[in-house]
Design a protein around this motif. Structure first.
Motif, mmCIF file in Angstrom:
data_model
loop_
_atom_site.group_PDB
_atom_site.id
_atom_site.type_symbol
_atom_site.label_atom_id
_atom_site.label_comp_id
_atom_site.label_asym_id
_atom_site.label_seq_id
_atom_site.Cartn_x
_atom_site.Cartn_y
_atom_site.Cartn_z
ATOM 1 N N ASP A 37 -3.399 -7.524 0.592
ATOM 2 C CA ASP A 37 -4.563 -7.288 -0.613
ATOM 3 C C ASP A 37 -5.865 -7.019 -0.430
ATOM 4 O OD1 ASP A 37 -5.485 -9.622 0.422
ATOM 5 O OD2 ASP A 37 -4.342 -10.982 -0.839
ATOM 6 N N LEU A 38 -6.599 -7.261 -1.189
ATOM 7 C CA LEU A 38 -8.124 -6.954 -1.039
ATOM 8 C C LEU A 38 -8.779 -7.633 0.112
ATOM 9 C CD1 LEU A 38 -9.088 -7.060 -4.839
ATOM 10 C CD2 LEU A 38 -9.010 -4.804 -3.576
ATOM 11 N N ASN A 39 -8.318 -8.763 0.394
ATOM 12 C CA ASN A 39 -9.076 -9.865 1.393
ATOM 13 C C ASN A 39 -8.392 -9.132 2.966
ATOM 14 O OD1 ASN A 39 -10.226 -10.997 -0.715
ATOM 15 N ND2 ASN A 39 -8.450 -12.229 -1.298
ATOM 16 N N LYS A 40 -7.485 -8.420 2.856
ATOM 17 C CA LYS A 40 -6.918 -8.175 4.200
ATOM 18 C C LYS A 40 -7.482 -6.872 4.924
ATOM 19 C CE LYS A 40 -4.038 -11.407 3.948
ATOM 20 N NZ LYS A 40 -2.535 -11.338 3.829
ATOM 21 N N SER A 41 -7.520 -6.856 6.355
ATOM 22 C CA SER A 41 -8.022 -5.835 7.153
ATOM 23 C C SER A 41 -7.075 -5.191 7.865
ATOM 24 C CB SER A 41 -9.072 -6.183 8.138
ATOM 25 O OG SER A 41 -10.169 -6.887 7.153
ATOM 26 N N ILE A 42 -6.878 -3.935 8.003
ATOM 27 C CA ILE A 42 -5.760 -3.367 8.695
ATOM 28 C C ILE A 42 -6.366 -2.067 9.680
ATOM 29 C CG2 ILE A 42 -4.290 -3.655 6.745
ATOM 30 C CD1 ILE A 42 -4.121 -0.637 6.307
ATOM 31 N N LEU A 43 -5.726 -2.028 10.731
ATOM 32 C CA LEU A 43 -5.918 -0.704 11.555
ATOM 33 C C LEU A 43 -4.805 0.014 11.830
ATOM 34 C CD1 LEU A 43 -7.761 0.300 14.175
ATOM 35 C CD2 LEU A 43 -6.404 -1.178 15.544
ATOM 36 N N GLU A 44 -4.990 1.470 11.660
ATOM 37 C CA GLU A 44 -3.904 2.331 11.668
ATOM 38 C C GLU A 44 -4.428 3.177 13.302
ATOM 39 O OE1 GLU A 44 -1.408 6.204 10.072
ATOM 40 O OE2 GLU A 44 -3.075 5.376 8.945
ATOM 41 N N THR A 95 -1.070 6.767 5.594
ATOM 42 C CA THR A 95 -2.275 6.093 5.299
ATOM 43 C C THR A 95 -2.290 5.717 3.741
ATOM 44 O OG1 THR A 95 -3.422 7.353 6.945
ATOM 45 C CG2 THR A 95 -4.817 6.342 5.393
ATOM 46 N N GLU A 96 -2.075 6.574 2.704
ATOM 47 C CA GLU A 96 -2.368 6.172 1.607
ATOM 48 C C GLU A 96 -1.853 4.882 0.902
ATOM 49 O OE1 GLU A 96 -4.146 8.937 -2.237
ATOM 50 O OE2 GLU A 96 -2.266 9.651 -1.389
ATOM 51 N N PRO A 97 -0.477 4.780 1.255
ATOM 52 C CA PRO A 97 -0.075 3.617 0.459
ATOM 53 C C PRO A 97 -0.568 2.459 0.778
ATOM 54 C CG PRO A 97 1.636 5.023 1.148
ATOM 55 C CD PRO A 97 0.599 5.488 1.862
ATOM 56 N N PHE A 98 -1.364 2.284 2.084
ATOM 57 C CA PHE A 98 -1.940 0.936 2.366
ATOM 58 C C PHE A 98 -3.431 0.976 1.900
ATOM 59 C CE2 PHE A 98 1.045 2.097 5.852
ATOM 60 C CZ PHE A 98 1.782 0.799 5.832
ATOM 61 N N LEU A 99 -3.939 2.385 1.745
ATOM 62 C CA LEU A 99 -5.374 2.163 1.125
ATOM 63 C C LEU A 99 -5.194 1.745 -0.375
ATOM 64 C CD1 LEU A 99 -6.788 5.766 2.429
ATOM 65 C CD2 LEU A 99 -7.724 3.524 2.741
ATOM 66 N N LYS A 100 -4.153 2.031 -1.076
ATOM 67 C CA LYS A 100 -3.884 1.802 -2.486
ATOM 68 C C LYS A 100 -3.838 0.110 -2.704
ATOM 69 C CE LYS A 100 -1.840 5.828 -4.076
ATOM 70 N NZ LYS A 100 -0.514 6.523 -4.715
ATOM 71 N N THR A 101 -3.514 -0.404 -1.763
ATOM 72 C CA THR A 101 -3.563 -1.937 -1.856
ATOM 73 C C THR A 101 -5.054 -2.711 -1.795
ATOM 74 O OG1 THR A 101 -3.793 -2.326 0.740
ATOM 75 C CG2 THR A 101 -1.647 -2.045 -0.191
ATOM 76 N N GLY A 102 -6.071 -1.615 -1.668
ATOM 77 C CA GLY A 102 -7.281 -2.148 -1.565
ATOM 78 C C GLY A 102 -7.950 -3.078 -0.480
ATOM 79 N N CYS A 103 -6.975 -3.097 0.567
ATOM 80 C CA CYS A 103 -7.318 -3.579 1.669
ATOM 81 C C CYS A 103 -8.352 -2.788 2.538
ATOM 82 C CB CYS A 103 -6.195 -4.010 2.820
ATOM 83 S SG CYS A 103 -5.414 -2.238 3.330
ATOM 84 N N ASN A 104 -9.140 -3.548 3.427
ATOM 85 C CA ASN A 104 -10.399 -2.770 4.174
ATOM 86 C C ASN A 104 -9.602 -2.133 5.641
ATOM 87 O OD1 ASN A 104 -12.722 -2.115 5.243
ATOM 88 N ND2 ASN A 104 -12.789 -3.971 6.452
ATOM 89 N N TYR A 105 -9.539 -0.609 5.288
ATOM 90 C CA TYR A 105 -8.813 0.152 6.276
ATOM 91 C C TYR A 105 -9.645 0.695 7.431
ATOM 92 C CZ TYR A 105 -6.524 4.581 8.010
ATOM 93 O OH TYR A 105 -6.074 5.326 8.815
ATOM 94 N N LEU A 106 -9.283 0.520 8.444
ATOM 95 C CA LEU A 106 -9.750 1.455 9.387
ATOM 96 C C LEU A 106 -8.864 2.195 10.332
ATOM 97 C CD1 LEU A 106 -12.397 1.944 11.691
ATOM 98 C CD2 LEU A 106 -11.542 0.051 12.817
ATOM 99 N N GLY A 107 -9.184 3.427 10.576
ATOM 100 C CA GLY A 107 -8.310 4.355 11.321
ATOM 101 C C GLY A 107 -8.879 4.701 12.624
ATOM 102 N N ILE A 108 -8.265 4.639 13.711
ATOM 103 C CA ILE A 108 -8.959 5.287 15.017
ATOM 104 C C ILE A 108 -8.233 6.582 15.604
ATOM 105 C CG2 ILE A 108 -7.758 3.409 16.470
ATOM 106 C CD1 ILE A 108 -10.249 3.576 18.353
ATOM 107 N N GLU A 109 -8.856 7.447 15.564
ATOM 108 C CA GLU A 109 -8.173 8.747 15.687
ATOM 109 C C GLU A 109 -8.906 9.630 17.089
ATOM 110 O OE1 GLU A 109 -6.367 11.605 16.326
ATOM 111 O OE2 GLU A 109 -5.414 10.682 14.640
ATOM 112 N N LEU A 110 -8.181 10.016 17.924
ATOM 113 C CA LEU A 110 -8.685 10.642 19.084
ATOM 114 C C LEU A 110 -9.365 12.144 18.761
ATOM 115 C CD1 LEU A 110 -9.271 10.376 22.047
ATOM 116 C CD2 LEU A 110 -6.725 11.325 22.506
ATOM 117 N N GLY A 111 -8.467 12.679 17.721
ATOM 118 C CA GLY A 111 -8.534 14.215 17.493
ATOM 119 C C GLY A 111 -10.011 14.341 16.575
#
Length: 250
Positions: A36-43, A52-68
């Protein structure tokens, strides 16, 4: 050869031809992690964001870490409208996350590139108590529905598929329980695709070793694949299994 940034050379093709996951998978993860809005996630290694997008739509705080670098810029353009979207261009294995902790860490295939002792121990340390680790991928069966065609394609691989380095990454997801994780489970969903020759070639061209294939082998290989599929009516049926491995930090 370090394969980890090979996909980053073809971001547009990767976005168009890599497989998407089913809604049921996202629903399962979101419910288990109680996002929910109060959760933090890492991809880990989002690529061009097929998961990615289904998780973004929950309103959670999203962080992706990408090498490329190219993938990172692609992601920024694609998900710029989401205020909860954040991404860093760095190596998950060595990045300093500081005091950050996450309610969910997930990987769509990418974690298999990380050595087990790093991947499982780092995710465990980065999760909050009660946090969720979700790892998923698509396993494609090209043989069951195409026995005769599969044998022809296999011969073409043996004759023309000449690459300098073979892809050997293998991760035993079951070993996650050896790093402190509990409530480990496996779920899967089935899908079927029917592709013509050009579609099939475009798809396999985004596979890791295929990207590195050089001439004259490349032309001979793809011409052989196209001819084999055309001979059976320009159709190949692929049975896909969407596999989810999920566990909790106690």
């Amino acid at each position: 050869m370090d394969f980890r940034k090979t996909f980053d050379t073809i971001p547009e093709q990767f976005e168009k031809w890599r497989l998407r996951y089913c809604d049921e998978l996202f629903t399962e993860i979101i419910e288990i992690a109680k996002l929910d809005l109060n959760k933090s996630i890492l991809e880990i290694g989002p690529g061009t964001g097929q998961a990615t997008e289904p998780f973004l739509k929950t309103g959670c705080n999203y962080l992706g870490i990408e090498l490329g670098e190219h993938f990172t810029e692609f992601m920024k353009r694609k998900f710029n409208p989401y205020s909860n979207f954040h991404i860093v261009n760095d190596d998950f294995e060595t990045h300093d996350f500081g005091e950050q902790k996450f309610d969910l860490i997930f990987s769509a295939t990418t974690i298999q590139w990380v050595p087990e002792e790093i991947g499982f121990s780092r995710t465990y340390d980065l999760l909050k108590q009660g946090g969720t680790l979700a790892m998923f991928m698509t396993l494609s069966d090209e043989k069951s529905a195409n026995e005769e065609l599969y044998d022809k394609i296999d011969q073409i691989y043996k004759k023309h598929f000449q690459v300098e380095t073979k892809y050997t990454c293998k991760l035993n997801y079951d070993n996650v329980v050896n790093y402190g994780f509990v409530d480990y489970s496996y779920l899967e969903w089935k899908k079927v695709r029917v592709l013509n020759a050009d579609e099939y070639i475009s798809w396999i061209s985004t596979h890791i070793e295929h990207i590195t294939l050089q001439e004259p082998f490349k032309s001979r290989f793809y011409n052989g694949i196209r001819e084999a599929i055309m001979e059976v009516g320009n159709k190949i049926t692929i049975n896909d299994t969407i596999a989810l491995y999920i566990a909790k930090k106690p």
